[in-house]
Design a protein around this motif. Structure first.
Motif, PDB file in Angstrom:
ATOM      1  N   ASP A  14       0.836  -1.189   0.000  1.00 52.22           N
ATOM      2  CA  ASP A  14       0.000   0.000   0.000  1.00 52.22           C
ATOM      3  C   ASP A  14       0.878   1.249   0.000  1.00 52.22           C
ATOM      4  OD1 ASP A  14      -2.147  -1.660   0.119  1.00 52.22           O
ATOM      5  OD2 ASP A  14      -2.941  -0.920   2.014  1.00 52.22           O
ATOM      6  N   ARG A  47      -5.626  -0.822   1.480  1.00 53.08           N
ATOM      7  CA  ARG A  47      -6.307  -2.110   1.665  1.00 53.08           C
ATOM      8  C   ARG A  47      -6.375  -2.477   3.136  1.00 53.08           C
ATOM      9  NH1 ARG A  47      -2.723  -5.989  -1.742  1.00 53.08           N
ATOM     10  NH2 ARG A  47      -1.170  -4.610  -0.803  1.00 53.08           N
ATOM     11  N   PRO A  78     -10.170  -3.696  -0.684  1.00 50.30           N
ATOM     12  CA  PRO A  78      -9.702  -2.366  -1.113  1.00 50.30           C
ATOM     13  C   PRO A  78     -10.597  -1.256  -0.566  1.00 50.30           C
ATOM     14  CG  PRO A  78     -10.888  -3.437  -2.896  1.00 50.30           C
ATOM     15  CD  PRO A  78     -10.810  -4.440  -1.779  1.00 50.30           C
ATOM     16  N   THR A 123      -0.122  -4.156   3.908  1.00 55.39           N
ATOM     17  CA  THR A 123      -1.438  -3.521   3.861  1.00 55.39           C
ATOM     18  C   THR A 123      -1.510  -2.470   4.966  1.00 55.39           C
ATOM     19  OG1 THR A 123      -2.321  -5.372   5.175  1.00 55.39           O
ATOM     20  CG2 THR A 123      -2.598  -5.475   2.794  1.00 55.39           C
TER      21      THR A 123
END
Length: 504
Positions: free
Chosen positions: A224, A308, A347, A406
């Protein structure tokens, strides 16, 4: 009887009292991935420690996991039943002047300090801390700390409910909301049903392939983008700060029913909206982060900002409250307990929408797609194969990588439909969270009676103002509710206008 025979019998009896630790349970105790569940439970009355302990002995301690220690021998890990000294698990710390002056801050500090203290493996891996402090939403608070290897969050919350009783019927177990996912009957002719079935299979294969690719990419290189709430590579995590807010569950149900979505869809949309508001403020205060700034605009977010969330859940069917109550009565697990986890990547689009309902529509679209994907089961199979081939460190490293690449974690758990007594006292709220993994932020939503508890676990240095994040979530929920009400009014006016045009 020979001495050798007596030793053999003693060994057999000891083995009967032991149970192997599941691979997932071992992974949750791996270095740099030591997971703990922290639950704040508010009560409507002061806690009487002796009564609290007595009720725990009659319920919770009958669960085999809560009366077993983790033992290691020859590289093998097992749960061994043991006698439990409840006084070494239930603590009643002295309350000083700080608790009187700032009770909410005192409870938050106390819970936060527990996230740094390792648990003693010489005894069962759980603790209760009774804080007889009056806060803004409870007369007393109990902080529960449990190692995640004892079970997944949903099962542990269900176990907590199985230890509780109805307020107006102390002999009855509480009632959880019924699953609201009825199967839809087929419509149209046989050819149409066949076409729909084939198209569904195509979608399942396609979405599974897409999600499998994204999962592998996350393990290898996909990360990310860096934001003020993400603990990127090389960032040292600090202890977690646990905060919560209580909102009306009826407000959530109003949105749910008006938009024909699930409660989970609503809370994902609220999380996306609230996090967008919070990050917009963060970028405004810290413009050197690279956002393109328009002085005439109030939008300070970088363009196309997407992050995410990891959603971790148990593939094993969660036992019902009745099953757990019967299990504790017999003091046997009967194969219904244990972690078999899967990870789903969700997402989140971070932007400021003119129409707040866009967040809910986007959440529903995302979750409808995820429900057709089988990638989480594939990932679970891969983890099992990796464990059998390379040992427990390899899947622990893989799971840690997914979390690190993430931004945050998300969880939504249903609670009893009415208030209950838990361990002999009237429970006001329950706010769960998790710590011990390489993410700086986690969102938990817990329903209880007519309340929804928003619970946030946040890194103290990266996210120094988690209370503001709570306020942004509540503000977003309110905006979405108002938009739903306004849309309903517009429909009513339109219907009235159409009726007026019909000739009488």
């Amino acid at each position: 009887m020979k001495i050798s025979d007596s030793k053999s019998m003693a060994k057999e009896e000891e083995e009967e009292e032991e149970e192997p630790v599941s691979p997932t349970g071992r992974m949750m105790q791996a270095p740099k991935f030591n997971l703990f569940i922290i639950i704040l439970m508010g009560y409507n009355t002061k806690i009487e420690p002796s009564l609290y302990k007595k009720c725990m002995q009659q319920t919770l301690l009958k669960h085999p996991r809560f009366s077993s220690t983790l033992v290691a021998s020859g590289g093998r890990f097992r749960w061994r039943r043991t006698a439990v000294d409840i006084d070494s698990h239930v603590f009643v710390p002295e309350v000083g002047p700080a608790a009187v002056e700032s009770p909410d801050e005192f409870v938050a500090d106390y819970a936060s300090s527990l996230s740094e203290i390792p648990m003693d493996t010489a005894k069962p891996l759980w603790e209760f801390h009774i804080l007889n402090v009056k806060t803004s939403d409870a007369e007393a608070v109990v902080v529960m700390k449990i190692h995640h290897s004892l079970g997944d969050g949903v099962s542990l919350i269900a176990l907590t409910h199985a230890c509780s009783r109805k307020i107006h019927d102390p002999d009855s177990l509480p009632v959880l909301p019924a699953s609201n996912n009825p199967r839809k009957g087929g419509s149209g002719g046989a050819a149409m049903r066949l076409l729909k079935a084939v198209w569904t299979v195509v979608l399942i294969l396609f979405y599974t392939l897409v999600d499998m690719t994204a999962f592998v990419a996350t393990l290898l290189f996909l990360r990310d983008v860096q934001t003020p709430v993400r603990a990127g590579r090389g960032v040292k995590l600090c202890r977690k700060r646990f905060v919560h807010r209580i909102v009306s569950l009826d407000d959530v149900k109003l949105i749910k029913n008006a938009m024909n979505v699930s409660v989970n869809d609503v809370m994902i949309g609220v999380t996306e909206a609230g996090l967008s508001r919070y990050l917009n403020t963060a970028y405004e205060e810290n413009r050197e982060n690279g956002a393109e700034i328009n002085e005439k605009s109030s939008n300070f977010l970088p363009r196309n900002l997407g992050i995410r969330s990891t959603v971790v859940f148990n593939l094993r069917s969660s036992p019902t409250i009745e099953d757990l109550a019967e299990m504790m009565e017999k003091e046997e697990l009967n194969g219904m307990w244990g972690n078999i986890i899967a990870i789903v990547l969700i997402p989140f689009g971070i932007d400021l929408q003119v129409d707040p309902l866009t967040y809910i529509r986007r959440a529903k679209s995302t979750m409808d797609r995820k429900k057709l994907s089988l990638a989480h089961k594939w990932a679970c199979v891969v983890m099992k194969l990796t464990t059998s081939m390379f040992g427990i460190k390899a899947p622990a490293r893989m799971t840690r990588t997914v979390f690190r690449n993430t931004t945050f974690s998300f969880s939504n758990v249903m609670g009893p439909t009415e208030e209950v007594y838990l361990f002999g006292h009237h429970l006001s709220y329950i706010a769960p969270s998790v710590c011990g993994f390489p993410q700086s932020l986690i969102f938990h939503y817990q329903s209880y009676a007519d309340k929804l508890i928003i619970s946030i676990g946040a890194d103290e240095k990266l996210i120094p103002n988690p209370y503001q994040l709570c306020d942004d979530l509540i503000g977003s929920l309110q905006n979405i509710k108002e938009a739903v009400i306004e849309r309903g009014r517009e429909k009513e006016k339109k219907n009235e206008s159409n009726l007026a045009k019909i000739p009488k």
